[in-house]
Motif scaffolding. Structure first.
Motif, PDB file in Angstrom:
ATOM      1  N   ARG A  55       0.821  -1.212   0.000  1.00 34.55           N
ATOM      2  CA  ARG A  55       0.000   0.000   0.000  1.00 34.55           C
ATOM      3  C   ARG A  55       0.861   1.270   0.000  1.00 34.55           C
ATOM      4  O   ARG A  55       0.539   2.250  -0.659  1.00 34.55           O
ATOM      5  CB  ARG A  55      -0.935  -0.003   1.205  1.00 34.55           C
ATOM      6  CG  ARG A  55      -1.780   1.235   1.350  1.00 34.55           C
ATOM      7  CD  ARG A  55      -2.847   1.347   0.297  1.00 34.55           C
ATOM      8  NE  ARG A  55      -3.928   0.470   0.660  1.00 34.55           N
ATOM      9  CZ  ARG A  55      -4.893   0.120  -0.162  1.00 34.55           C
ATOM     10  NH1 ARG A  55      -4.909   0.559  -1.389  1.00 34.55           N
ATOM     11  NH2 ARG A  55      -5.834  -0.691   0.224  1.00 34.55           N
ATOM     12  N   HIS A  56       1.985   1.251   0.739  1.00 32.51           N
ATOM     13  CA  HIS A  56       2.800   2.459   0.891  1.00 32.51           C
ATOM     14  C   HIS A  56       4.079   2.483   0.056  1.00 32.51           C
ATOM     15  O   HIS A  56       4.745   3.514  -0.011  1.00 32.51           O
ATOM     16  CB  HIS A  56       3.171   2.663   2.365  1.00 32.51           C
ATOM     17  CG  HIS A  56       2.014   3.001   3.217  1.00 32.51           C
ATOM     18  ND1 HIS A  56       1.337   4.197   3.127  1.00 32.51           N
ATOM     19  CD2 HIS A  56       1.379   2.293   4.192  1.00 32.51           C
ATOM     20  CE1 HIS A  56       0.358   4.232   3.996  1.00 32.51           C
ATOM     21  NE2 HIS A  56       0.352   3.086   4.655  1.00 32.51           N
ATOM     22  N   GLY A  89       7.382  -3.316  11.121  1.00 30.63           N
ATOM     23  CA  GLY A  89       6.668  -2.086  10.807  1.00 30.63           C
ATOM     24  C   GLY A  89       5.487  -1.957  11.747  1.00 30.63           C
ATOM     25  O   GLY A  89       5.312  -2.760  12.657  1.00 30.63           O
ATOM     26  N   ALA A  90       4.678  -0.958  11.498  1.00 31.64           N
ATOM     27  CA  ALA A  90       3.477  -0.722  12.299  1.00 31.64           C
ATOM     28  C   ALA A  90       2.332  -0.396  11.363  1.00 31.64           C
ATOM     29  O   ALA A  90       2.540   0.143  10.266  1.00 31.64           O
ATOM     30  CB  ALA A  90       3.712   0.428  13.280  1.00 31.64           C
ATOM     31  N   ALA A  91       1.122  -0.711  11.806  1.00 26.38           N
ATOM     32  CA  ALA A  91      -0.063  -0.444  10.992  1.00 26.38           C
ATOM     33  C   ALA A  91      -0.469   1.019  11.112  1.00 26.38           C
ATOM     34  O   ALA A  91      -0.461   1.596  12.196  1.00 26.38           O
ATOM     35  CB  ALA A  91      -1.209  -1.351  11.439  1.00 26.38           C
ATOM     36  N   ASP A  92      -0.838   1.599   9.967  1.00 23.54           N
ATOM     37  CA  ASP A  92      -1.371   2.958   9.975  1.00 23.54           C
ATOM     38  C   ASP A  92      -2.856   2.904  10.369  1.00 23.54           C
ATOM     39  O   ASP A  92      -3.372   1.822  10.730  1.00 23.54           O
ATOM     40  CB  ASP A  92      -1.141   3.652   8.627  1.00 23.54           C
ATOM     41  CG  ASP A  92      -1.903   3.031   7.468  1.00 23.54           C
ATOM     42  OD1 ASP A  92      -2.813   2.191   7.690  1.00 23.54           O
ATOM     43  OD2 ASP A  92      -1.611   3.394   6.307  1.00 23.54           O
ATOM     44  N   ALA A  93      -3.556   3.998  10.280  1.00 23.92           N
ATOM     45  CA  ALA A  93      -4.959   4.072  10.697  1.00 23.92           C
ATOM     46  C   ALA A  93      -5.857   3.140   9.883  1.00 23.92           C
ATOM     47  O   ALA A  93      -6.904   2.710  10.364  1.00 23.92           O
ATOM     48  CB  ALA A  93      -5.457   5.515  10.596  1.00 23.92           C
ATOM     49  N   GLN A  94      -5.448   2.795   8.660  1.00 24.24           N
ATOM     50  CA  GLN A  94      -6.233   1.895   7.822  1.00 24.24           C
ATOM     51  C   GLN A  94      -5.789   0.433   7.940  1.00 24.24           C
ATOM     52  O   GLN A  94      -6.325  -0.439   7.274  1.00 24.24           O
ATOM     53  CB  GLN A  94      -6.154   2.326   6.349  1.00 24.24           C
ATOM     54  CG  GLN A  94      -6.889   3.613   6.041  1.00 24.24           C
ATOM     55  CD  GLN A  94      -6.179   4.845   6.583  1.00 24.24           C
ATOM     56  OE1 GLN A  94      -4.968   4.965   6.477  1.00 24.24           O
ATOM     57  NE2 GLN A  94      -6.942   5.739   7.187  1.00 24.24           N
ATOM     58  N   ASP A  96      -2.722  -0.640   7.133  1.00 28.77           N
ATOM     59  CA  ASP A  96      -1.647  -0.920   6.181  1.00 28.77           C
ATOM     60  C   ASP A  96      -0.288  -0.708   6.852  1.00 28.77           C
ATOM     61  O   ASP A  96      -0.122   0.226   7.636  1.00 28.77           O
ATOM     62  CB  ASP A  96      -1.773  -0.011   4.957  1.00 28.77           C
ATOM     63  CG  ASP A  96      -3.095  -0.231   4.229  1.00 28.77           C
ATOM     64  OD1 ASP A  96      -3.439  -1.406   3.985  1.00 28.77           O
ATOM     65  OD2 ASP A  96      -3.775   0.761   3.919  1.00 28.77           O
ATOM     66  N   ILE A  97       0.676  -1.551   6.530  1.00 24.92           N
ATOM     67  CA  ILE A  97       1.964  -1.536   7.218  1.00 24.92           C
ATOM     68  C   ILE A  97       2.888  -0.443   6.697  1.00 24.92           C
ATOM     69  O   ILE A  97       3.098  -0.300   5.495  1.00 24.92           O
ATOM     70  CB  ILE A  97       2.657  -2.906   7.111  1.00 24.92           C
ATOM     71  CG1 ILE A  97       1.775  -3.997   7.719  1.00 24.92           C
ATOM     72  CG2 ILE A  97       4.038  -2.892   7.775  1.00 24.92           C
ATOM     73  CD1 ILE A  97       1.418  -3.783   9.199  1.00 24.92           C
ATOM     74  N   VAL A  98       3.460   0.302   7.651  1.00 28.06           N
ATOM     75  CA  VAL A  98       4.499   1.295   7.402  1.00 28.06           C
ATOM     76  C   VAL A  98       5.780   0.724   8.014  1.00 28.06           C
ATOM     77  O   VAL A  98       5.784   0.322   9.183  1.00 28.06           O
ATOM     78  CB  VAL A  98       4.153   2.657   8.051  1.00 28.06           C
ATOM     79  CG1 VAL A  98       5.282   3.646   7.873  1.00 28.06           C
ATOM     80  CG2 VAL A  98       2.846   3.195   7.484  1.00 28.06           C
TER      81      VAL A  98
END
Length: 113
Positions: A55-56, A89-94, A96-98
């Protein structure tokens, strides 16, 4: 919040820095993912990982990027691909992994302390 752990518990998780050498689409994965080839330095070598980070990031944007990997999980078979390390990584508000990131470059294989 999770329960408290000891320093010895933390030390059991071997988190190392590596540089992404190759990133390609992984169409066989159940959820969108990339296959990564990561240089984790001379002690650990080059390892493979499947990462759900589509996603990112685009594959070309990942080349040369340093990532933080758990290197002492057992390998995990994902379809015909063997994932040898876990890229963190960590999940964003949606959800999806950052990717987890370092403030500056360090040698491949450096351990998180």
């Amino acid at each position: 919040m999770s329960s408290t752990i000891t320093w010895a518990d933390f030390e059991r998780v071997d988190l190392r820095v590596g540089t992404i050498l190759e990133a390609r689409e992984f169409p066989e994965a159940r959820r969108p993912a990339y296959q990564l080839l990561i240089d984790l330095g001379p002690e650990i070598g080059i390892k493979r990982s499947s990462a759900q980070i589509t996603r990112h990031y685009l594959p070309a944007d990942l080349l040369g990027r340093q990532v933080l990997c758990v290197v002492n999980f057992p390998p995990k078979q994902i379809g015909k691909f063997m994932s040898e390390v876990l890229v963190t990584g960590a999940a964003d508000a949606q959800g999806d992994i950052v990717l987890a990131a370092l403030a500056g470059p360090v040698p491949n294989g450096s351990r998180l302390v």
